[in-house]
Design a protein around this motif. Structure first.
Motif, mmCIF file in Angstrom:
data_model
loop_
_atom_site.group_PDB
_atom_site.id
_atom_site.type_symbol
_atom_site.label_atom_id
_atom_site.label_comp_id
_atom_site.label_asym_id
_atom_site.label_seq_id
_atom_site.Cartn_x
_atom_site.Cartn_y
_atom_site.Cartn_z
ATOM 1 N N UNK A 463 0.785 -1.104 -0.062
ATOM 2 C CA UNK A 463 0.035 0.009 -0.027
ATOM 3 C C UNK A 463 0.774 1.107 0.147
ATOM 4 N N UNK A 464 0.455 2.191 -0.845
ATOM 5 C CA UNK A 464 1.307 3.610 -0.481
ATOM 6 C C UNK A 464 0.437 4.763 -0.691
ATOM 7 N N UNK A 465 0.929 5.741 -0.117
ATOM 8 C CA UNK A 465 -0.067 6.793 0.075
ATOM 9 C C UNK A 465 0.890 8.162 -0.045
ATOM 10 N N UNK A 466 0.506 8.865 -1.025
ATOM 11 C CA UNK A 466 1.545 10.116 -1.218
ATOM 12 C C UNK A 466 0.759 11.416 -1.528
ATOM 13 N N UNK A 467 1.423 12.492 -1.056
ATOM 14 C CA UNK A 467 0.891 13.982 -1.394
ATOM 15 C C UNK A 467 2.255 14.467 -1.845
ATOM 16 N N UNK A 468 2.274 14.987 -3.351
ATOM 17 C CA UNK A 468 3.277 15.257 -4.109
ATOM 18 C C UNK A 468 3.155 16.636 -4.680
ATOM 19 N N UNK A 469 3.939 17.703 -4.666
ATOM 20 C CA UNK A 469 3.857 18.927 -5.426
ATOM 21 C C UNK A 469 3.851 18.914 -6.942
ATOM 22 N N UNK A 470 3.260 19.533 -7.729
ATOM 23 C CA UNK A 470 3.269 19.380 -9.224
ATOM 24 C C UNK A 470 4.748 19.579 -9.865
ATOM 25 N N UNK A 471 5.013 18.936 -10.674
ATOM 26 C CA UNK A 471 6.293 19.164 -11.452
ATOM 27 C C UNK A 471 6.507 20.420 -11.853
ATOM 28 N N UNK A 472 7.595 20.849 -11.723
ATOM 29 C CA UNK A 472 7.852 22.615 -12.077
ATOM 30 C C UNK A 472 7.343 22.674 -13.550
ATOM 31 N N UNK A 473 7.453 21.902 -14.412
ATOM 32 C CA UNK A 473 6.923 22.092 -15.899
ATOM 33 C C UNK A 473 5.433 22.183 -15.867
ATOM 34 N N UNK A 474 4.652 21.920 -15.022
ATOM 35 C CA UNK A 474 3.185 22.124 -14.990
ATOM 36 C C UNK A 474 3.021 23.559 -14.292
ATOM 37 N N UNK A 475 3.996 24.069 -13.243
ATOM 38 C CA UNK A 475 3.734 25.205 -12.708
ATOM 39 C C UNK A 475 4.151 26.369 -13.445
ATOM 40 N N UNK A 476 5.486 26.320 -13.833
ATOM 41 C CA UNK A 476 6.153 27.508 -14.483
ATOM 42 C C UNK A 476 6.755 27.360 -15.457
ATOM 43 N N UNK A 477 6.503 27.891 -16.724
ATOM 44 C CA UNK A 477 7.246 27.607 -17.933
ATOM 45 C C UNK A 477 7.211 28.998 -18.821
ATOM 46 N N UNK A 478 8.219 29.422 -19.336
ATOM 47 C CA UNK A 478 8.451 30.394 -20.298
ATOM 48 C C UNK A 478 9.552 29.882 -21.290
ATOM 49 N N UNK A 479 8.841 29.966 -22.818
ATOM 50 C CA UNK A 479 9.725 29.785 -23.966
ATOM 51 C C UNK A 479 8.957 30.530 -25.076
ATOM 52 N N UNK A 480 9.609 30.112 -26.206
ATOM 53 C CA UNK A 480 9.042 30.863 -27.679
ATOM 54 C C UNK A 480 7.264 30.507 -27.854
ATOM 55 N N UNK A 481 7.283 29.164 -27.273
ATOM 56 C CA UNK A 481 5.911 28.430 -27.470
ATOM 57 C C UNK A 481 5.102 28.381 -26.446
ATOM 58 N N UNK A 482 5.656 28.423 -25.194
ATOM 59 C CA UNK A 482 4.792 28.166 -24.075
ATOM 60 C C UNK A 482 4.950 28.945 -22.951
#
Length: 680
Positions: A463-482
């Motif tokens: 059995x496993x149970x977890x609470x994990x923060x969203x990966x950085x790529x989902x939270x903050x991103x800045x490029x030519x396209x996204x």
């Protein structure tokens, strides 16, 4: 097609000629003891498993494969390493591609080394800060995936595979020990390289790791260090532009079929150093086992006098201290000299007028974990103590950047492990880690596992149970396209597993629940699913043996409460039919077989190379298409060879065998591989 069959015929003749030669060379040798690739032993942290000394016969020269063990840098047990006998089996030798194993299968881009995503439901929550880029995990080896080798004598393993379109895989492993096994060292280099069937599809992947370990004579102190390095150069063509050109076979030369991206490339570098060291607080008890109990030995015609075993005050075990250190850097660079390609035009945040793109992401991590446990010198998994525990505290420092934007984040991670060996057949393992971060966020992961053995039947509950923060790529991103700034909730995950296994039978069922599931939608934009998402999976493996004939069935049935969000095929099967025999008075082991792989139709996720991630698409279903491979495996002394003809049915079935949108699977092709183990 004729070329492939001519090549196969020549190689078969080559095998049989080697077999005749081997028969002449091994005549009169003492047969070597065979071992199962599934056998496993365990031992204390700085101790090779006992009971497998070198035999005083031909094995003294050739070495004994049972003495060569592999283990992981991070053990599931407290202070103990789990050693597994190195694989010398012939069965499944032809499964060289990490995306196509017996019980696992991943969606890739039609070439070895390309981005991939599992088609079988599996989750691996990361408590510590994570960039969230997982498309290349099968071809990146970090500390948790490094294979370390324990051997009393020098051991070398060479592995080489050659396939169509200059597909090459090379692996070189070497390990040996010094000073009565007080010092051991090893290296492991692996290369994946292929040109690909289509334009701008080349992959060039290099993995390297080197390790060195030392322990004192009394085993009171031990230290092991590992350096790992990964470099991936991946050309990205975005798939073919017009699928029908391939489906109708209008152009046999795949290299001139137009692709979406002609100059895009992903460069990935991931390297680091890991160190594990442990120190027993109390001194070891003196070892007087070599001194007999009596003070007189009566031999033929004379007697020998010697001292009795001296008395010593019993030493109270005080446990041990351990320290682990990790320094790692990961770099992701996406470049495209044609930044205004029509491929990017449907992206909502596409920057018009961009002539080229250079997107760079990096993450540097320093981790220190100090822990205390009640493990003693004499403890091992063959005779463990009833209760073993370990408690510790970790400090993690993160520095991550995108182009010129620099961020830092620190984590304080209390953690603990518990082992209960109720009987020789019942054990319970539990672990937990909590992470508090400098940005006032937190995460945790709890795991429990119970094992019960009744004769040849094994029952495993977890059995496993977890609470994990969203990966950085989902939270903050800045490029030519996204471009986005999000404040997503922690993703919560619970899963229960039950597994029953006996010899050639294995049944496994799991059920899970995910809250606030994270994914990329049709517009390649990160989203969080607010409704709890449930899933289940039932898998079964059954092997059948009828004399020299054998059958392996692998079957997986899985489901999700909302398959418009989490996309996997409902059904996956992998069946293998084979014939095995020994020829030339035992000089040649031979296996000939057919492999059939199948998964049901579903809306396979599309791939965005500029984001290095897969995302949802609703245009077309993929799957409901069988994949036939024929193979021949051979073993001559320490050398194992395989010959494989993949996608056999592509010659007479409709050419709609895409595994990812706009990325066709390879055409029928021939692959050859050899694995050679040297034990001295």
């Amino acid at each position: 097609m004729k070329h492939y069959f001519r090549t196969l015929l020549l190689l078969l003749c080559f095998i049989f000629s080697i077999g005749v030669s081997a028969q002449q060379k091994v005549k009169g040798d003492i047969p070597l003891t065979q071992n199962s690739s599934n056998s496993a032993t365990t031992s204390p942290d700085n101790e090779l498993s006992e009971g497998t000394p070198f035999m005083i016969d031909s094995m003294l020269i050739l070495g004994n494969p049972k003495n060569v063990k592999t283990y992981s840098f991070y053990s599931q047990y407290i202070g103990l390493k789990s050693l597994t006998t190195i694989d010398t089996a012939l069965h499944n030798l032809e499964l060289y591609n990490p995306t196509k194993q017996a019980q696992t299968f991943s969606q890739n881009l039609g070439v070895t080394g390309s981005a991939s995503t599992p088609l079988i439901l599996e989750f691996n929550p990361q408590v510590s800060f994570d960039l969230g880029i997982q498309s290349y995990d099968l071809f990146i080896r970090d500390l948790s995936e490094v294979e370390l080798i324990e051997t009393p004598a020098p051991f070398t393993q060479l592995y080489w595979v050659q396939g169509a379109n200059k597909e090459n895989i090379l692996q070189v492993q070497h390990a040996q020990s010094f000073k009565d096994n007080q010092i051991k060292a090893g290296i492991d280099f692996k290369l994946f390289n292929t040109v690909g069937y289509y334009a701008n599809q080349q992959t060039d992947i290099k993995n390297f790791n080197g390790n060195i370990a030392y322990r004192t004579k009394d085993r009171r102190y031990s230290v092991e260090g590992v350096y790992f390095h990964n470099k991936l150069i991946l050309q990205e063509n975005g798939g073919i532009i017009i699928d029908s050109i391939y489906e109708q076979d209008l152009e046999p030369n795949r290299q001139i079929i137009n692709v979406n991206l002609e100059s895009a490339e992903n460069l990935i570098k991931y390297s680091g150093v890991g160190i594990n060291q442990s120190f027993y607080i109390a001194k070891a008890e003196p070892d007087f086992s070599a001194i007999p109990d009596t003070n007189i030995l009566n031999l033929d015609g004379y007697s020998v006098y010697h001292y009795k075993k001296p008395y010593f005050d019993p030493i109270t075990p005080l446990g041990y201290l351990s320290h682990s250190f990790l320094y790692s850097t990961e770099i992701y660079q996406y470049t495209d000299s044609d930044g205004a390609s029509a491929f990017y035009s449907n992206i909502p945040d596409f920057t018009t007028g961009a002539t080229s793109t250079f997107d760079s992401i990096s993450h540097r991590k320093i981790e220190n974990v100090l822990s205390y446990g009640n493990l003693d010198y004499k403890d091992n998994l063959d005779n463990p103590k009833f209760l073993t525990f370990s408690i510790g505290i970790g400090l993690v420092l993160n520095r991550y950047t995108q182009d010129t934007i620099v961020n830092t984040l620190s984590e304080l991670n209390p953690q603990g492990k518990l082992q209960l060996f109720l009987t020789n057949n019942i054990n319970i393992l539990a672990s937990g880690i909590y992470s508090y971060r400098s940005d006032n966020t937190s995460a945790y992961n709890l795991n429990g596992n119970a094992e019960l053995s009744i004769k040849k039947i094994k029952l495993n509950l977890s059995f496993s149970s977890s609470s994990t923060q969203a990966g950085w790529i989902y939270q903050h991103f800045y490029s030519n396209y996204f471009k986005w700034e999000n404040d997503f909730q922690n993703q919560k995950h619970q899963e229960f597993n039950i597994q029953i296994s006996r010899e050639l039978t294995q049944i496994k069922a799991k059920s899970g629940l995910i809250h606030d599931y994270l994914y990329f939608d049709n517009n390649v934009t990160p989203q969080q699913y607010g409704t709890p998402l449930s899933y289940y999976s039932i898998s079964a493996y059954q092997g059948l043996r009828f004399g020299n004939f054998g059958i392996d069935f692998n079957f997986i049935y899985q489901g999700v409460s909302d398959n418009s969000i989490l996309r996997v095929p409902k059904l996956y099967s992998n069946s293998q039919f084979f014939y095995t025999n020994t020829l030339f008075d035992g000089a040649l082991d031979l296996q000939i077989g057919l492999n059939i792989r199948y998964f049901s139709s579903y809306y396979a996720n599309a791939y965005m190379p500029a984001l290095r991630s897969f995302y949802i698409q609703d245009e077309r279903k993929y799957g409901n298409y069988p994949y036939f491979d024929i193979f021949l495996n051979a073993k001559i002394k320490r050398a194992r060879l395989f010959f494989k003809y993949e996608q056999l049915n592509s010659s007479f079935m409709p050419q709609n065998y895409f595994i990812s949108p706009h990325y066709p699977n390879p055409d029928a092709s021939f692959t050859f591989g050899v694995l050679w183990q040297m034990f001295n």
